[in-house]
Motif scaffolding. Structure first.
Motif, PDB file in Angstrom:
ATOM      1  N   GLN A  81       0.847  -1.199   0.000  1.00 28.11           N
ATOM      2  CA  GLN A  81       0.000   0.000   0.000  1.00 28.11           C
ATOM      3  C   GLN A  81       0.881   1.247   0.000  1.00 28.11           C
ATOM      4  N   CYS A  92      -5.825  -2.364   2.739  1.00 25.50           N
ATOM      5  CA  CYS A  92      -6.135  -3.180   1.572  1.00 25.50           C
ATOM      6  C   CYS A  92      -5.752  -4.624   1.919  1.00 25.50           C
ATOM      7  N   CYS A 149      -3.003   0.356  -3.917  1.00 29.25           N
ATOM      8  CA  CYS A 149      -2.806  -0.996  -3.391  1.00 29.25           C
ATOM      9  C   CYS A 149      -2.375  -1.918  -4.520  1.00 29.25           C
TER      10      CYS A 149
END
Lengths: 112, 110
Positions: free
Chosen positions: A6, A92, A23
Motif C-alpha cells: 500500500q 487493503c 494498493c
C-alpha cells in the motif's frame, strides 16, 4: 513474495483536497478488499473486487468515495473532496478464493 | 447483517500463562478468520478456520459452526503476543468481505 503493498504509508491533507490511496495485491490473488479502521467503528469493509470486478460497494460511506481496479495488480481508493471525519487507517487486503486474507500495512490518513 | 461478539474485551496476563479468546456470531458462516494486530498496527492472519480445529505452534483454534462460535487458544504467552486479536466472519466461502468483531486487547506482561 512482497505481500500486499500500500502507498502512501501516511497522508496528511487539507479538507477539500482529493486523496488517492493505492494498493498492489499479491500476485495470483483474485479478490481484493478495502477496509477502514477507526477507534469508534473498528474495521469496516468499504468495497471488494473479485477478478477485478466490484462486487459489493455498500460499505462506501458516501459518493465522495470511489474505488477502481483497472487490472489484477492495482487498485485505488479515492476520496474527493476529503473531510476531517475521513481520518482513519485504510487497509487493503487480498486473497485467493478459499484462503485467508493478507493485509497490507495500511495508509494512515489525516485530514485537517 | 451478521453480528460478531468477542470476549473478553481486555485481558492482561503474565508471560507464560495460557489464554482462551472467544468469538460468537449470529448466523451461519462459511468463512471465519482470526487476526492479530500488533502494536505497530500490522494485521496478521492467524487462521482460516470455518470449521474444525487447527494448530500453529503455540496457537490453536477451534470453530464449532453449528453452535456459532470459535475459540482461539494461546499457550505459554510471550510479550510478543500482545496486541488485539480479531475474529472475522463471512458467508461467501472465502470470496466475500468479512465482518470483524471489536477484538480482544491482550497485554502480556514480562
Amino acid at each position: 513474495d512482497a505481500g500486499v503493498i500500500q502507498s502512501p504509508r501516511h497522508e496528511v491533507t487539507e479538507m477539500g483536497q482529493e486523496v488517492t490511496l493505492r494498493c498492489k495485491p499479491i500476485s495470483g490473488h483474485n479478490s481484493l478488499f478495502w477496509y477502514r479502521q477507526t477507534m469508534m467503528r473498528g474495521l469496516e469493509l468499504l468495497i471488494y473486487f473479485n477478478n477485478n470486478v466490484p462486487i459489493d460497494d455498500s460499505g462506501m460511506p458516501e459518493d465522495r468515495f470511489s474505488a477502481k481496479m483497472p487490472n489484477a495488480s492495482f487498485s485505488t481508493l479515492k476520496i474527493q473532496p476529503s473531510e476531517p471525519r475521513d481520518s482513519a487507517v485504510y487497509f487493503c487486503a487480498s486473497n485467493r478464493q478459499g484462503g485467508g486474507y493478507t493485509f497490507g500495512s495500511g495508509t494512515r490518513l489525516t485530514v485537517v | 447483517g451478521i453480528q460478531v461478539e468477542q470476549s473478553p474485551p481486555d485481558l492482561i496476563l503474565q508471560e507464560g500463562a495460557n489464554s482462551t479468546l472467544r468469538c460468537n456470531f449470529s448466523d451461519s458462516v462459511n468463512n471465519l478468520q482470526w487476526f492479530h494486530q500488533n502494536p505497530w498496527g500490522q494485521l496478521i492472519n492467524l487462521f482460516y478456520i470455518p470449521s474444525g480445529t487447527k494448530q500453529n505452534g503455540r496457537l490453536s483454534a477451534t470453530t464449532v459452526a453449528t453452535e456459532r462460535y470459535s475459540l482461539l487458544y494461546i499457550s505459554s504467552s510471550q510479550t510478543t503476543d500482545s496486541g488485539v486479536y480479531f475474529c472475522a466472519v463471512g458467508t461467501g466461502g472465502g470470496a466475500d468481505g468479512l465482518t470483524f468483531g471489536k477484538g480482544t486487547h491482550l497485554i502480556i506482561q514480562p
